[in-house]
Design an enzyme around this catalytic site. Structure first.
Site, PDB file in Angstrom:
ATOM      1  N   LYS A  41       0.830  -1.211   0.000  1.00 18.15           N
ATOM      2  CA  LYS A  41       0.000   0.000   0.000  1.00 18.15           C
ATOM      3  C   LYS A  41       0.866   1.264   0.000  1.00 18.15           C
ATOM      4  O   LYS A  41       2.046   1.213   0.371  1.00 18.15           O
ATOM      5  CB  LYS A  41      -0.942  -0.013   1.198  1.00 18.15           C
ATOM      6  CG  LYS A  41      -0.265  -0.082   2.545  1.00 18.15           C
ATOM      7  CD  LYS A  41      -1.280  -0.454   3.633  1.00 18.15           C
ATOM      8  CE  LYS A  41      -0.620  -0.520   4.985  1.00 18.15           C
ATOM      9  NZ  LYS A  41      -1.520  -1.125   5.985  1.00 18.15           N
ATOM     10  N   TYR A 270      15.000  30.627   7.658  1.00 22.73           N
ATOM     11  CA  TYR A 270      13.776  31.291   8.127  1.00 22.73           C
ATOM     12  C   TYR A 270      13.728  31.333   9.651  1.00 22.73           C
ATOM     13  O   TYR A 270      14.147  30.396  10.322  1.00 22.73           O
ATOM     14  CB  TYR A 270      12.544  30.518   7.638  1.00 22.73           C
ATOM     15  CG  TYR A 270      12.281  30.617   6.150  1.00 22.73           C
ATOM     16  CD1 TYR A 270      12.161  31.858   5.521  1.00 22.73           C
ATOM     17  CD2 TYR A 270      12.122  29.466   5.400  1.00 22.73           C
ATOM     18  CE1 TYR A 270      11.894  31.923   4.156  1.00 22.73           C
ATOM     19  CE2 TYR A 270      11.857  29.524   4.039  1.00 22.73           C
ATOM     20  CZ  TYR A 270      11.743  30.755   3.426  1.00 22.73           C
ATOM     21  OH  TYR A 270      11.480  30.830   2.090  1.00 22.73           O
TER      22      TYR A 270
HETATM   23  C1  LIG Z   1      -0.763  -2.083   6.628  1.00 25.18           C
HETATM   24  C2  LIG Z   1      -1.352  -3.380   7.037  1.00 25.18           C
HETATM   25  C3  LIG Z   1      -0.521  -4.481   7.268  1.00 25.18           C
HETATM   26  C4  LIG Z   1       0.993  -4.391   7.252  1.00 25.18           C
HETATM   27  O1  LIG Z   1       1.432  -3.797   8.436  1.00 25.18           O
HETATM   28  P1  LIG Z   1       2.979  -3.805   8.822  1.00 25.18           P
HETATM   29  O2  LIG Z   1       2.975  -3.543  10.288  1.00 25.18           O
HETATM   30  O3  LIG Z   1       3.631  -2.720   8.049  1.00 25.18           O
HETATM   31  O4  LIG Z   1       3.500  -5.144   8.475  1.00 25.18           O
HETATM   32  C5  LIG Z   1      -1.119  -5.676   7.565  1.00 25.18           C
HETATM   33  N1  LIG Z   1      -2.467  -5.795   7.621  1.00 25.18           N
HETATM   34  C6  LIG Z   1      -3.295  -4.758   7.424  1.00 25.18           C
HETATM   35  C7  LIG Z   1      -4.761  -4.967   7.517  1.00 25.18           C
HETATM   36  C8  LIG Z   1      -2.765  -3.518   7.132  1.00 25.18           C
HETATM   37  O5  LIG Z   1      -3.587  -2.484   6.947  1.00 25.18           O
END
Ligand SMILES: *Cc1c(COP(=O)(O)O)cnc(C)c1O
Length: 380
Positions: A41, A270
């Site tokens: 993702k 800044y």
């Molecule tokens: C993002 C996600 C994962 C992966 O999580 P990590 O801690 O990065 O391994 C697994 N399951 C779901 C449902 C997620 O949303």
């Protein structure tokens, strides 16, 4: 020529050998029957969806998870093979894309299930059922056993799996461990009930990265691996029972754009937050907060690496540029490479995330859209 343009001012290097190494490290601690579902993702946690997924396919990973329909379509449009599970919500109006592109949709709750089975082609829709065992984000309530049983029995959906998600697997506090075991028990009890009704529940999964590190004895069909495949932990402090020998996949790099000397008492940037204590040599680096080096690192004693030495970031980080103190680093020249996130101390993603009181998925997931991504192999 092209290469010069790619390395013009700020870029990301993606070490695909390290990705393969991390997958092999993870394989060492999962049971024989369990497969890795690679979580891709948010542009593969900022690492570039296409580079990462192509390499994973090449090394035999055939199961993927994404957050959105669009991410699933991007994978298919780039000829990625295997199972692609959408972990999040897809609007019912767009469900035809799920079918057409051979994706798997998560059933996010009871109402969503009811809406799906009303569709004329519902039994063409591949799904995994998400079960809420206590996180209370999405999922069908684990107590709704009859509802779930009927979904399987009615065969109005093509249910290929059932899964849940831990909400405190990253802790060694007694109450968190007890809660995680409660989630496991709720999930297992549901599966047992369904199986006792002669239902083939399909693929089962519940662990993310910390679920695997802290509950390695579980052996469902998949572990959903996000941050670990990218070779970093969430931060420096989160509890983990197992330490893997991970190698970070991503390096964020830039170049020295301008060098000058400033007198004692002069300020930088800044709001004039940095004041030189003596005559100092400073350099502007051609990368800023929109490129993914967070503004919140300003005035936090953050370091970058230049000529194999560490230089402190001074003053406020700007949108497109930042300034470092190179007083103690000999021979720095215009155009020298600067590493802002990488594999050594100070500049590794865990240290920066810890400094920022966040976790590495947020830090890495925000790489800016102006950056070019360069795949690298250790032996070239
Ligand atoms: C993002 C996600 C994962 C992966 O999580 P990590 O801690 O990065 O391994 C697994 N399951 C779901 C449902 C997620 O949303």
């Amino acid at each position: 020529m092209t290469n010069n343009l790619i390395k013009n001012r700020a870029w990301v290097e993606i070490n695909l050998d390290n990705l393969e190494h991390n997958i092999n490290e993870i394989k060492k601690i999962v049971s024989k029957k369990t497969k890795i579902m690679a979580v891709l993702k948010a542009n593969a946690y900022g690492h570039n969806l296409i580079l990462i997924s192509k390499k994973l396919n090449e090394i035999g990973i055939m199961d993927f998870a994404v957050a959105t329909l669009e991410e699933g379509l991007a994978l298919r449009n780039n000829k990625i093979k295997g199972n692609i599970l959408i972990l999040g919500y897809t609007s019912i109006e767009n469900i035809d894309y799920v079918v057409k592109y051979d994706l798997i949709q998560t059933v996010v709750d009871e109402e969503y299930a009811s809406n799906l089975i009303k569709l004329p082609n519902s039994n063409n829709i591949k799904v995994h059922l998400k079960i809420n065992t206590g996180m209370n984000r999405i999922g069908i309530d684990c107590k709704n056993v009859l509802f779930i049983k009927n979904l399987y029995k009615e065969k109005r959906l093509n249910i290929l799996g059932i899964y849940s998600h831990f909400c405190s697997a990253n802790s060694d506090k007694k109450r968190d461990i007890e809660f995680t075991y409660k989630q496991i028990e709720r999930f297992n009890r549901l599966i047992k009930y369904l199986e006792s009704s002669h239902i083939n529940v399909g693929k089962t999964h519940i662990q993310g990265s910390y679920g695997l590190l802290n509950y390695p004895e579980l052996n469902y069909d998949y572990v959903r691996m996000g941050i670990l495949i990218y070779g970093v932990y969430n931060d420096n402090t989160t509890y983990k029972k197992i330490n893997l020998n991970l190698l970070p996949v991503l390096s964020l790099k830039s170049k020295i754009a301008s060098i000058r000397e400033i007198e004692k008492g002069e300020t930088v940037g800044y709001s004039r937050t940095y004041k030189a204590k003596k005559r100092e040599k400073v350099a502007a680096v051609s990368i800023g907060y929109v490129d993914g080096y967070p503004k919140n690192l300003s005035d936090l004693n953050a370091y970058v690496k230049v000529n194999n030495r560490f230089a402190k970031v001074i003053g406020r980080i700007c949108m497109d540029q930042l300034v470092i103190n190179i007083s103690n680093i000999p021979n720095v020249k215009i155009g020298d490479e600067v590493t802002l996130i990488g594999d050594s101390k100070y500049i590794n993603a865990e240290n920066l995330a810890t400094k920022l009181k966040t976790i590495t998925p947020e830090l890495l997931g925000r790489m800016g859209s102006r950056l070019k991504f360069i795949p690298i192999q250790n032996n070239n």
